[in-house]
Design a protein around this motif. Structure first.
Motif, PDB file in Angstrom:
ATOM      1  N   PHE A   1       0.837  -1.205   0.000  1.00 22.81           N
ATOM      2  CA  PHE A   1       0.000   0.000   0.000  1.00 22.81           C
ATOM      3  C   PHE A   1       0.873   1.257   0.000  1.00 22.81           C
ATOM      4  CE2 PHE A   1      -3.188  -3.050   1.418  1.00 22.81           C
ATOM      5  CZ  PHE A   1      -4.293  -2.635   0.696  1.00 22.81           C
TER       6      PHE A   1
ATOM      7  N   ARG B   1      -7.431  -1.239  -3.183  1.00 24.80           N
ATOM      8  CA  ARG B   1      -7.593  -2.489  -2.415  1.00 24.80           C
ATOM      9  C   ARG B   1      -7.828  -3.671  -3.366  1.00 24.80           C
ATOM     10  NH1 ARG B   1      -7.074  -1.287   2.708  1.00 24.80           N
ATOM     11  NH2 ARG B   1      -6.742  -3.501   3.013  1.00 24.80           N
TER      12      ARG B   1
ATOM     13  N   GLU C   1       1.531 -10.148   6.585  1.00 27.77           N
ATOM     14  CA  GLU C   1       1.108  -9.220   7.634  1.00 27.77           C
ATOM     15  C   GLU C   1       0.325  -8.072   7.029  1.00 27.77           C
ATOM     16  OE1 GLU C   1       3.236  -5.941   8.926  1.00 27.77           O
ATOM     17  OE2 GLU C   1       5.178  -6.732   8.279  1.00 27.77           O
TER      18      GLU C   1
ATOM     19  N   ARG D   1       7.289   3.479  17.396  1.00 23.58           N
ATOM     20  CA  ARG D   1       7.410   4.158  16.104  1.00 23.58           C
ATOM     21  C   ARG D   1       8.367   5.339  16.225  1.00 23.58           C
ATOM     22  NH1 ARG D   1       6.153   1.657  11.735  1.00 23.58           N
ATOM     23  NH2 ARG D   1       3.935   1.831  11.444  1.00 23.58           N
TER      24      ARG D   1
ATOM     25  N   ARG E   1     -12.734   3.099   7.926  1.00 18.99           N
ATOM     26  CA  ARG E   1     -12.919   3.097   6.480  1.00 18.99           C
ATOM     27  C   ARG E   1     -13.957   2.044   6.060  1.00 18.99           C
ATOM     28  NH1 ARG E   1      -7.173   0.707   5.683  1.00 18.99           N
ATOM     29  NH2 ARG E   1      -7.616  -1.481   5.938  1.00 18.99           N
TER      30      ARG E   1
HETATM   31  O1   DC Z   1       1.596  -1.822   8.268  1.00 15.66           O
HETATM   32  P1   DC Z   1       1.918  -0.442   7.717  1.00 15.66           P
HETATM   33  O2   DC Z   1       2.031   0.618   8.780  1.00 15.66           O
HETATM   34  O3   DC Z   1       3.099  -0.438   6.807  1.00 15.66           O
HETATM   35  O4   DC Z   1       0.628  -0.054   6.824  1.00 15.66           O
HETATM   36  C1   DC Z   1       0.569   1.145   6.120  1.00 15.66           C
HETATM   37  C2   DC Z   1      -0.882   1.542   5.900  1.00 15.66           C
HETATM   38  O5   DC Z   1      -1.505   0.631   4.988  1.00 15.66           O
HETATM   39  C3   DC Z   1      -1.756   1.605   7.150  1.00 15.66           C
HETATM   40  O6   DC Z   1      -2.395   2.867   7.240  1.00 15.66           O
HETATM   41  C4   DC Z   1      -2.816   0.552   6.942  1.00 15.66           C
HETATM   42  C5   DC Z   1      -2.761   0.208   5.492  1.00 15.66           C
HETATM   43  N1   DC Z   1      -2.881  -1.238   5.261  1.00 15.66           N
HETATM   44  C6   DC Z   1      -4.101  -1.718   4.886  1.00 15.66           C
HETATM   45  O7   DC Z   1      -5.052  -0.951   4.784  1.00 15.66           O
HETATM   46  N2   DC Z   1      -4.269  -3.040   4.641  1.00 15.66           N
HETATM   47  C7   DC Z   1      -3.251  -3.891   4.767  1.00 15.66           C
HETATM   48  N3   DC Z   1      -3.437  -5.187   4.507  1.00 15.66           N
HETATM   49  C8   DC Z   1      -1.980  -3.412   5.165  1.00 15.66           C
HETATM   50  C9   DC Z   1      -1.837  -2.065   5.416  1.00 15.66           C
END
Ligand code: DC
Length: 230
Positions: A42, A112, A131, A160, A190
């Motif tokens: 993403f 998505r 993950e 973080r 969302r």
């Molecule tokens: O895990 P991360 O912090 O790298 O994810 C970045 C963004 O992507 C976070 O805002 C959620 C979104 N994300 C998502 O909507 N669906 C996923 N399967 C993985 C991440």
């Protein structure tokens, strides 16, 4: 779901900063499985869209844009580089600005839909740990083992903050905790594939646990599942 001889499909979901990336990478190594960081996918789309000047509100443009984007994982120096259209963007996708944009773009259906297909393709043969936020609920609802990894918002913000500091980013602790909470909100609210715990997921709260302790718990459960599958 997957053939036991080839290995299982393991899903690890949870909010940002719960320790998913660290744990998932190490778990995949222990098991000899492929590691798929769907958040990085993403993030890669967000970075590429920003560079191309695509508005996240323009659905048609997003659909066209996704069709032309190639995302791959490459191993280098031990692990997991993220490569978009041939360019290594592993560092560029981790800035606070791209984190916030990713949270927004990941709520868009065309994005998505596009990544869902790619993620299923990467995981369908098994022997994989994925993950994300919706792996156990949407991407692989039949995954062999599902974990929901969480930790308190303060703890996640602190982790973080330390990560960003170590990379030389100019950030404040309060701001980082606030951003973690803001992203949680966006991910939970969302419409498409919100962050939700799968009913059959094993809960692990990593607050106060070491990485080793989390890993050991997960590995025990996975090995038991492998034995049960014969
Ligand atoms: O895990 P991360 O912090 O790298 O994810 C970045 C963004 O992507 C976070 O805002 C959620 C979104 N994300 C998502 O909507 N669906 C996923 N399967 C993985 C991440």
């Amino acid at each position: 779901m997957a053939n036991a001889a080839k290995g299982l499909i393991v899903a690890i979901d949870g909010p940002s900063g719960a320790g998913k990336s660290t744990v998932t990478k190490l778990l995949a190594d222990r098991l000899g499985y492929i590691y798929v960081d769907t958040g990085a996918m993403f993030r890669a789309v967000a970075l590429a869209a920003k560079r191309a000047g695509i508005s996240i509100d323009d659905e048609a443009a997003l659909i066209r844009f996704c069709q032309g984007i190639d995302i791959a994982f490459a191993r280098n120096n031990g692990c997991c580089r993220v490569v978009v259209n041939g360019e290594d963007v592993s560092e560029a996708i981790r800035t606070p600005e791209i984190s916030l944009l990713t949270s927004k773009i990941s709520a868009r259906k065309p994005v998505r839909d596009f990544l869902l297909l790619r993620q299923r393709e990467m995981g369908r043969k098994g022997g994989v740990v994925l993950e994300g936020r919706d792996i156990g609920t949407v991407v692989f609802p039949d995954a062999d083992v599902k974990f929901f990894l969480s930790a308190s918002a303060e703890e996640r913000g602190r982790r973080r903050f330390q990560e960003l500091k170590a990379k030389g980013e100019d950030v404040s602790l309060e701001r980082t905790i606030a951003e973690v909470a803001e992203r949680d909100e966006q991910d939970l609210r969302r419409e498409h594939a919100p962050l939700r715990r799968a009913d059959d997921a094993v809960d692990i709260d990593s607050t106060g646990l070491s990485v080793e302790e989390v890993l050991n718990r997960m590995e025990r459960i996975i090995r038991d599942r492998l034995k049960a599958k014969g």
